[in-house]
Design a protein around this motif. Structure first.
Motif, PDB file in Angstrom:
ATOM      1  N   TYR A 158      -0.745  12.670  35.576  1.00  0.00           N
ATOM      2  CA  TYR A 158      -1.306  11.856  34.410  1.00  0.00           C
ATOM      3  C   TYR A 158      -2.940  11.836  34.506  1.00  0.00           C
ATOM      4  N   GLY A 159      -3.353  12.005  33.186  1.00  0.00           N
ATOM      5  CA  GLY A 159      -4.960  11.983  33.170  1.00  0.00           C
ATOM      6  C   GLY A 159      -5.805  12.931  33.942  1.00  0.00           C
ATOM      7  N   PHE A 160      -5.053  13.910  34.109  1.00  0.00           N
ATOM      8  CA  PHE A 160      -5.713  14.842  35.151  1.00  0.00           C
ATOM      9  C   PHE A 160      -7.252  15.418  34.561  1.00  0.00           C
ATOM     10  N   ASN A 161      -6.939  15.650  33.095  1.00  0.00           N
ATOM     11  CA  ASN A 161      -8.197  16.372  32.440  1.00  0.00           C
ATOM     12  C   ASN A 161      -9.588  15.209  32.685  1.00  0.00           C
ATOM     13  N   GLU A 162      -9.133  14.037  32.339  1.00  0.00           N
ATOM     14  CA  GLU A 162     -10.242  12.794  32.427  1.00  0.00           C
ATOM     15  C   GLU A 162     -10.564  12.597  33.781  1.00  0.00           C
ATOM     16  N   MET A 163      -9.597  12.825  34.735  1.00  0.00           N
ATOM     17  CA  MET A 163     -10.278  12.703  36.124  1.00  0.00           C
ATOM     18  C   MET A 163     -10.992  13.902  36.697  1.00  0.00           C
ATOM     19  N   PHE A 164     -10.828  15.361  36.108  1.00  0.00           N
ATOM     20  CA  PHE A 164     -11.526  16.316  36.557  1.00  0.00           C
ATOM     21  C   PHE A 164     -12.852  16.179  35.589  1.00  0.00           C
ATOM     22  N   THR A 208      -5.286  14.717  44.941  1.00  0.00           N
ATOM     23  CA  THR A 208      -4.655  14.261  45.965  1.00  0.00           C
ATOM     24  C   THR A 208      -4.599  12.677  46.137  1.00  0.00           C
ATOM     25  N   GLN A 209      -5.688  12.120  45.965  1.00  0.00           N
ATOM     26  CA  GLN A 209      -5.911  10.724  46.319  1.00  0.00           C
ATOM     27  C   GLN A 209      -5.013  10.074  45.061  1.00  0.00           C
ATOM     28  N   TRP A 210      -5.263  10.638  43.819  1.00  0.00           N
ATOM     29  CA  TRP A 210      -4.555   9.966  42.629  1.00  0.00           C
ATOM     30  C   TRP A 210      -2.981  10.022  42.888  1.00  0.00           C
ATOM     31  N   GLN A 211      -2.530  11.284  43.447  1.00  0.00           N
ATOM     32  CA  GLN A 211      -1.269  11.336  43.362  1.00  0.00           C
ATOM     33  C   GLN A 211      -0.525  10.232  44.629  1.00  0.00           C
ATOM     34  N   ASP A 212      -1.187  10.182  45.472  1.00  0.00           N
ATOM     35  CA  ASP A 212      -0.814   9.302  46.579  1.00  0.00           C
ATOM     36  C   ASP A 212      -0.793   7.845  46.033  1.00  0.00           C
ATOM     37  N   PHE A 213      -1.821   7.406  45.346  1.00  0.00           N
ATOM     38  CA  PHE A 213      -2.036   6.266  44.719  1.00  0.00           C
ATOM     39  C   PHE A 213      -1.023   5.939  43.668  1.00  0.00           C
ATOM     40  N   ILE A 214      -0.430   6.960  42.963  1.00  0.00           N
ATOM     41  CA  ILE A 214       0.620   6.807  42.214  1.00  0.00           C
ATOM     42  C   ILE A 214       1.864   6.246  42.768  1.00  0.00           C
ATOM     43  N   GLN A 215       2.195   7.192  43.921  1.00  0.00           N
ATOM     44  CA  GLN A 215       3.265   6.626  44.649  1.00  0.00           C
ATOM     45  C   GLN A 215       3.389   5.224  45.252  1.00  0.00           C
ATOM     46  N   LEU A 216       1.934   4.772  45.683  1.00  0.00           N
ATOM     47  CA  LEU A 216       1.877   3.444  46.171  1.00  0.00           C
ATOM     48  C   LEU A 216       2.053   2.684  44.806  1.00  0.00           C
ATOM     49  N   LEU A 217       1.646   2.812  43.559  1.00  0.00           N
ATOM     50  CA  LEU A 217       2.016   1.993  42.522  1.00  0.00           C
ATOM     51  C   LEU A 217       3.447   1.927  42.213  1.00  0.00           C
ATOM     52  N   ASN A 218       4.149   2.943  42.226  1.00  0.00           N
ATOM     53  CA  ASN A 218       5.541   2.897  41.969  1.00  0.00           C
ATOM     54  C   ASN A 218       6.310   1.948  43.113  1.00  0.00           C
ATOM     55  N   THR A 219       5.737   1.583  44.014  1.00  0.00           N
ATOM     56  CA  THR A 219       6.389   0.617  45.196  1.00  0.00           C
ATOM     57  C   THR A 219       6.070  -0.674  44.758  1.00  0.00           C
ATOM     58  N   THR A 275       5.605  -4.197  41.797  1.00  0.00           N
ATOM     59  CA  THR A 275       6.101  -4.890  40.792  1.00  0.00           C
ATOM     60  C   THR A 275       5.237  -4.463  39.640  1.00  0.00           C
ATOM     61  N   ALA A 276       5.871  -4.643  38.406  1.00  0.00           N
ATOM     62  CA  ALA A 276       5.049  -4.427  37.118  1.00  0.00           C
ATOM     63  C   ALA A 276       4.008  -5.234  37.246  1.00  0.00           C
ATOM     64  N   GLN A 277       4.219  -6.727  37.651  1.00  0.00           N
ATOM     65  CA  GLN A 277       3.322  -7.607  37.587  1.00  0.00           C
ATOM     66  C   GLN A 277       2.161  -7.493  38.566  1.00  0.00           C
ATOM     67  N   ASP A 278       2.304  -6.685  39.486  1.00  0.00           N
ATOM     68  CA  ASP A 278       1.287  -6.113  40.394  1.00  0.00           C
ATOM     69  C   ASP A 278       0.397  -4.958  40.178  1.00  0.00           C
ATOM     70  N   ARG A 279       0.727  -4.189  39.090  1.00  0.00           N
ATOM     71  CA  ARG A 279       0.322  -3.034  38.453  1.00  0.00           C
ATOM     72  C   ARG A 279      -0.799  -3.513  37.475  1.00  0.00           C
ATOM     73  N   SER A 280      -1.104  -4.620  37.213  1.00  0.00           N
ATOM     74  CA  SER A 280      -2.131  -4.908  36.313  1.00  0.00           C
ATOM     75  C   SER A 280      -3.490  -4.364  36.781  1.00  0.00           C
ATOM     76  N   MET A 281      -4.251  -4.044  35.839  1.00  0.00           N
ATOM     77  CA  MET A 281      -5.503  -3.424  36.228  1.00  0.00           C
ATOM     78  C   MET A 281      -6.213  -4.414  37.092  1.00  0.00           C
ATOM     79  N   THR A 282      -6.340  -5.903  36.881  1.00  0.00           N
ATOM     80  CA  THR A 282      -6.780  -6.978  37.744  1.00  0.00           C
ATOM     81  C   THR A 282      -6.533  -6.953  39.210  1.00  0.00           C
TER      82      THR A 282
END
Length: 141
Positions: A78-84, A99-110, A112-119
Motif C-alpha cells: 500500500y503506497g509503495f510508489n509514494e514511499m519510494f 520493511t518498517q512500513w510492513q511491520d507498522f501495518i501489522q501493528l495497525l491491524n492489532t 481498533t479503528a478508533q486508535d488508527r486515526s492519524m492523530t
C-alpha cells in the motif's frame, strides 16, 4: 499567541520602533495601525481558526487508516510508489522503509479503528518512549 499579538507589538513593529529610535526618526503613533488593521485582522483570523477546529473530533475520526478491505498480501505494498519517492527525496533506504512500513501495518491491524486515526497514530509514535516505537519505526515517523 494571536490573542497576545492583538495587544502587543509584533517583532517587525518592535524592530521598526528600535530602528526609528536609533536613527532618531519621528514617526506617527502606531495606535491607528493597531486599531484599524492589526486588531481587526487578528480577530477575524482567530475566529476563522476557531471555526475550523469546531469539528476536529469528527475530522479526526474520518482520517482513520483502514486497511481491512485490502488482501493480506497487498497491505505491505500500500503506497509503495509514494514511499519510494519519499525515501528517495529524504535519502532513506527504500527497502528499510518498506520493511518498517510492513511491520507498522501489522501493528495497525492489532489496533481498533478508533486508535488508527492519524492523530492517534502520531500520538502513538511520538509518545512511545516506553514502547520504543519511535526508534523502531523512525523512517515511518
Amino acid at each position: 499567541m494571536l490573542e497576545t499579538r492583538q495587544t502587543q507589538d509584533g517583532p517587525w513593529q518592535l524592530k521598526f520602533s528600535q530602528m526609528s529610535s536609533d536613527l532618531q526618526l519621528t514617526t506617527s503613533s502606531s495606535s491607528d495601525f493597531n486599531t484599524e488593521v492589526k486588531e481587526p485582522f487578528l480577530t477575524k483570523l482567530i475566529n476563522n481558526i476557531q471555526d475550523r477546529f469546531v469539528d476536529t473530533y469528527i475530522i479526526d475520526q474520518l482520517s482513520v487508516l483502514d486497511l481491512s478491505g485490502t488482501p493480506d498480501e497487498l497491505q505491505a505494498l500500500y503506497g509503495f510508489n509514494e514511499m519510494f519517492s519519499i525515501a528517495d527525496h529524504f535519502s532513506m533506504d527504500p527497502e528499510e522503509l518498506q520493511t518498517q512500513w510492513q511491520d507498522f501495518i501489522q501493528l495497525l491491524n492489532t489496533l481498533t479503528a478508533q486508535d488508527r486515526s492519524m492523530t492517534k497514530l502520531l500520538q502513538l509514535l511520538h509518545n512511545s518512549t516506553v514502547t520504543g516505537l519511535k526508534d523502531i519505526y523512525h523512517l515511518v515517523l
